[in-house]
Design a protein around this motif. Structure first.
Motif, PDB file in Angstrom:
ATOM      1  N   ALA A 204       0.821  -1.207   0.000  1.00 38.74           N
ATOM      2  CA  ALA A 204       0.000   0.000   0.000  1.00 38.74           C
ATOM      3  C   ALA A 204       0.856   1.258   0.000  1.00 38.74           C
ATOM      4  O   ALA A 204       0.568   2.228  -0.724  1.00 38.74           O
ATOM      5  CB  ALA A 204      -0.943  -0.017   1.206  1.00 38.74           C
ATOM      6  N   PHE A 205       1.938   1.264   0.780  1.00 40.63           N
ATOM      7  CA  PHE A 205       2.796   2.445   0.818  1.00 40.63           C
ATOM      8  C   PHE A 205       3.641   2.564  -0.446  1.00 40.63           C
ATOM      9  O   PHE A 205       3.926   3.677  -0.892  1.00 40.63           O
ATOM     10  CB  PHE A 205       3.673   2.417   2.063  1.00 40.63           C
ATOM     11  CG  PHE A 205       3.060   3.118   3.240  1.00 40.63           C
ATOM     12  CD1 PHE A 205       3.412   4.422   3.549  1.00 40.63           C
ATOM     13  CD2 PHE A 205       2.096   2.490   4.011  1.00 40.63           C
ATOM     14  CE1 PHE A 205       2.838   5.088   4.614  1.00 40.63           C
ATOM     15  CE2 PHE A 205       1.518   3.145   5.077  1.00 40.63           C
ATOM     16  CZ  PHE A 205       1.870   4.445   5.377  1.00 40.63           C
TER      17      PHE A 205
ATOM     18  N   GLY B  25       4.250   6.130  -7.198  1.00 45.24           N
ATOM     19  CA  GLY B  25       3.048   6.036  -6.392  1.00 45.24           C
ATOM     20  C   GLY B  25       2.049   7.130  -6.701  1.00 45.24           C
ATOM     21  O   GLY B  25       2.358   8.143  -7.354  1.00 45.24           O
ATOM     22  N   LEU B  26       0.838   6.929  -6.228  1.00 43.04           N
ATOM     23  CA  LEU B  26      -0.250   7.857  -6.531  1.00 43.04           C
ATOM     24  C   LEU B  26       0.044   9.254  -6.000  1.00 43.04           C
ATOM     25  O   LEU B  26      -0.040  10.248  -6.730  1.00 43.04           O
ATOM     26  CB  LEU B  26      -1.557   7.321  -5.943  1.00 43.04           C
ATOM     27  CG  LEU B  26      -2.794   8.202  -6.139  1.00 43.04           C
ATOM     28  CD1 LEU B  26      -3.102   8.369  -7.619  1.00 43.04           C
ATOM     29  CD2 LEU B  26      -3.990   7.609  -5.394  1.00 43.04           C
ATOM     30  N   VAL B  27       0.387   9.363  -4.708  1.00 40.03           N
ATOM     31  CA  VAL B  27       0.650  10.668  -4.106  1.00 40.03           C
ATOM     32  C   VAL B  27       1.897  11.299  -4.719  1.00 40.03           C
ATOM     33  O   VAL B  27       1.942  12.518  -4.967  1.00 40.03           O
ATOM     34  CB  VAL B  27       0.799  10.531  -2.577  1.00 40.03           C
ATOM     35  CG1 VAL B  27       1.204  11.853  -1.945  1.00 40.03           C
ATOM     36  CG2 VAL B  27      -0.500  10.021  -1.960  1.00 40.03           C
ATOM     37  N   THR B  28       2.901  10.502  -5.023  1.00 37.02           N
ATOM     38  CA  THR B  28       4.133  11.027  -5.637  1.00 37.02           C
ATOM     39  C   THR B  28       3.842  11.646  -6.996  1.00 37.02           C
ATOM     40  O   THR B  28       4.327  12.749  -7.314  1.00 37.02           O
ATOM     41  CB  THR B  28       5.167   9.900  -5.772  1.00 37.02           C
ATOM     42  OG1 THR B  28       5.397   9.308  -4.493  1.00 37.02           O
ATOM     43  CG2 THR B  28       6.476  10.447  -6.322  1.00 37.02           C
TER      44      THR B  28
ATOM     45  N   THR C 236       5.851   4.473   7.447  1.00 40.08           N
ATOM     46  CA  THR C 236       5.018   3.276   7.266  1.00 40.08           C
ATOM     47  C   THR C 236       4.540   2.734   8.601  1.00 40.08           C
ATOM     48  O   THR C 236       3.377   2.330   8.744  1.00 40.08           O
ATOM     49  CB  THR C 236       5.809   2.207   6.507  1.00 40.08           C
ATOM     50  OG1 THR C 236       6.313   2.759   5.292  1.00 40.08           O
ATOM     51  CG2 THR C 236       4.926   1.016   6.183  1.00 40.08           C
TER      52      THR C 236
ATOM     53  N   PHE D 225       1.361   4.107  10.337  1.00 42.40           N
ATOM     54  CA  PHE D 225       0.013   3.724   9.913  1.00 42.40           C
ATOM     55  C   PHE D 225      -0.671   2.849  10.958  1.00 42.40           C
ATOM     56  O   PHE D 225      -1.890   2.915  11.129  1.00 42.40           O
ATOM     57  CB  PHE D 225       0.070   2.992   8.566  1.00 42.40           C
ATOM     58  CG  PHE D 225      -1.285   2.711   7.978  1.00 42.40           C
ATOM     59  CD1 PHE D 225      -1.931   3.658   7.214  1.00 42.40           C
ATOM     60  CD2 PHE D 225      -1.913   1.488   8.209  1.00 42.40           C
ATOM     61  CE1 PHE D 225      -3.184   3.400   6.673  1.00 42.40           C
ATOM     62  CE2 PHE D 225      -3.156   1.223   7.671  1.00 42.40           C
ATOM     63  CZ  PHE D 225      -3.796   2.184   6.901  1.00 42.40           C
TER      64      PHE D 225
ATOM     65  N   ALA E 281       2.565   1.688  -3.386  1.00 43.81           N
ATOM     66  CA  ALA E 281       1.624   2.196  -4.377  1.00 43.81           C
ATOM     67  C   ALA E 281       1.221   3.636  -4.118  1.00 43.81           C
ATOM     68  O   ALA E 281       0.703   4.309  -5.018  1.00 43.81           O
ATOM     69  CB  ALA E 281       0.374   1.309  -4.403  1.00 43.81           C
ATOM     70  N   THR E 282       1.479   4.131  -2.897  1.00 48.13           N
ATOM     71  CA  THR E 282       1.086   5.495  -2.550  1.00 48.13           C
ATOM     72  C   THR E 282       2.251   6.460  -2.589  1.00 48.13           C
ATOM     73  O   THR E 282       2.170   7.540  -3.191  1.00 48.13           O
ATOM     74  CB  THR E 282       0.435   5.523  -1.156  1.00 48.13           C
ATOM     75  OG1 THR E 282      -0.648   4.587  -1.122  1.00 48.13           O
ATOM     76  CG2 THR E 282      -0.088   6.912  -0.834  1.00 48.13           C
ATOM     77  N   PHE E 283       3.391   6.061  -1.963  1.00 45.12           N
ATOM     78  CA  PHE E 283       4.535   6.958  -1.832  1.00 45.12           C
ATOM     79  C   PHE E 283       5.779   6.446  -2.562  1.00 45.12           C
ATOM     80  O   PHE E 283       6.869   6.972  -2.343  1.00 45.12           O
ATOM     81  CB  PHE E 283       4.875   7.181  -0.357  1.00 45.12           C
ATOM     82  CG  PHE E 283       3.830   7.947   0.398  1.00 45.12           C
ATOM     83  CD1 PHE E 283       3.747   9.331   0.280  1.00 45.12           C
ATOM     84  CD2 PHE E 283       2.924   7.292   1.222  1.00 45.12           C
ATOM     85  CE1 PHE E 283       2.781  10.046   0.972  1.00 45.12           C
ATOM     86  CE2 PHE E 283       1.956   7.997   1.917  1.00 45.12           C
ATOM     87  CZ  PHE E 283       1.883   9.381   1.782  1.00 45.12           C
TER      88      PHE E 283
END
Length: 318
Positions: free
Chosen positions: A150-151, A159-162, A189, A192, A153-155
């Motif tokens: 999840a991290f 990643g999405l947020v990046t 991480t 969370f 894919a996010t950071f």
């Protein structure tokens, strides 16, 4: 007259004592003493799965680790494995793990306490309490490979947020020095599940704060800052310290998340332990047992501090 009354009284006492003794002898002769029989309680059947689980997955593995820490490859007793823990590389791995655990525990306590305070005493709507506690219960147990993915894919670098920060706001977090596979990334991480765990632990302590204490402090002329500094924080301090100790042990013993996220790029104790037990180059199972034994000692001390401080805080609230 007085002597007669005294004599009558003494004789009456003798009669009563004789009657009582005789009654006891009669009862003792006619009624046998009940024999104590231990009956099996079926309530133990409900506890048996837990006891079996604890024996197979907690007690026996821990005993194997302790015994293996003091065994050589030939099976004899040795202290070489414990002595090898003081190698510079292993001490550096312990130090990095301790720093990550302290950082995630401090940040987790701070942010989690603010969330719990806002929910209990800060005036948030009451309907938010149940969703926050439900999410905290789920997120505090969300770890391992799913959390690492999840991290990433996010950071991660893609990643999405990046990508959103790079394409929409022209902010390249990796160009600014951020790296998910580093000390800061692993600490982020861990937050969370550290923050929700703090919310679950601190919320009952805040619920135990009595309104009369705040009213008495206000009647004596204390400000809100003075109330928290003199009354509230001293009462909550054991709970906060106990939460910090539990969060430290929680992050120090995390293995799957760190290994799935950083691999071998960050030398912390869980990854070094995995390399010693399952690796192809650094394989030394008994040194791995010694590393695990050191982790057990550190986390055991942290958990003991948590239990002791938790008991003190409960006495304060009562």
């Amino acid at each position: 007259m007085r002597r007669r009354q005294g004599g009558a009284s003494a004789s009456t006492k003798r009669v009563r004592m004789t009657f009582t003794t005789g009654e006891a002898n009669i009862l003792g002769a006619t009624l046998p003493a009940p024999t104590a029989r231990r009956q099996f309680s079926f309530a133990w059947l409900g506890v048996m799965p837990f006891l079996l689980f604890a024996l197979l997955f907690l007690i026996l593995p821990t005993m194997k680790i302790v015994v293996g820490s003091f065994q050589s490859n030939e099976g004899g007793f040795t202290l070489a494995n414990i002595a090898n823990l003081f190698q510079p590389s292993i001490l550096a791995a312990y130090w990095i793990s301790i720093k990550i655990s302290v950082a995630s525990a401090l940040l987790g306590c701070f942010v989690g306490f603010l969330i719990a305070w806002a929910m209990v005493l800060g005036g948030l709507p009451g309907w938010l309490r149940s969703p926050i506690l439900t999410f905290s219960g789920v997120a505090s147990n969300f770890a391992g490979i799913p959390l690492a993915f999840a991290f990433l894919a996010t950071f991660g670098r893609l990643g999405l947020v990046t990508l959103i920060l790079r394409d929409w706001f022209d902010i390249n977090i990796y160009g600014l020095g951020f790296n998910l596979l580093s000390f800061g990334g692993l600490t982020l991480t861990y937050l969370f599940f550290q923050i929700p765990l703090t919310v679950l632990i601190i919320t009952p302590a805040l619920d135990g704060m009595r309104r009369e204490w705040r009213e008495a402090a206000s009647m004596l002329g204390a400000t809100g800052f003075q109330y928290w500094r003199i009354v509230a924080l001293p009462i909550l301090w054991p709970s906060l310290l106990g939460t910090f100790a539990l969060l430290f042990a929680n992050s120090f013993g995390a293995v799957a998340t760190a290994y799935a996220l950083t691999g071998s790029s960050l030398s912390i104790v869980p990854i070094l332990l995995f390399a010693q037990i399952r690796g192809d180059v650094l394989q030394d199972p008994h040194l791995g047992y010694a590393l695990a034994f050191g982790m057990i000692v550190i986390t055991g001390i942290a958990n003991f501090i948590y239990i002791w401080l938790r008991a003190r805080s409960e006495r304060w609230v009562k």
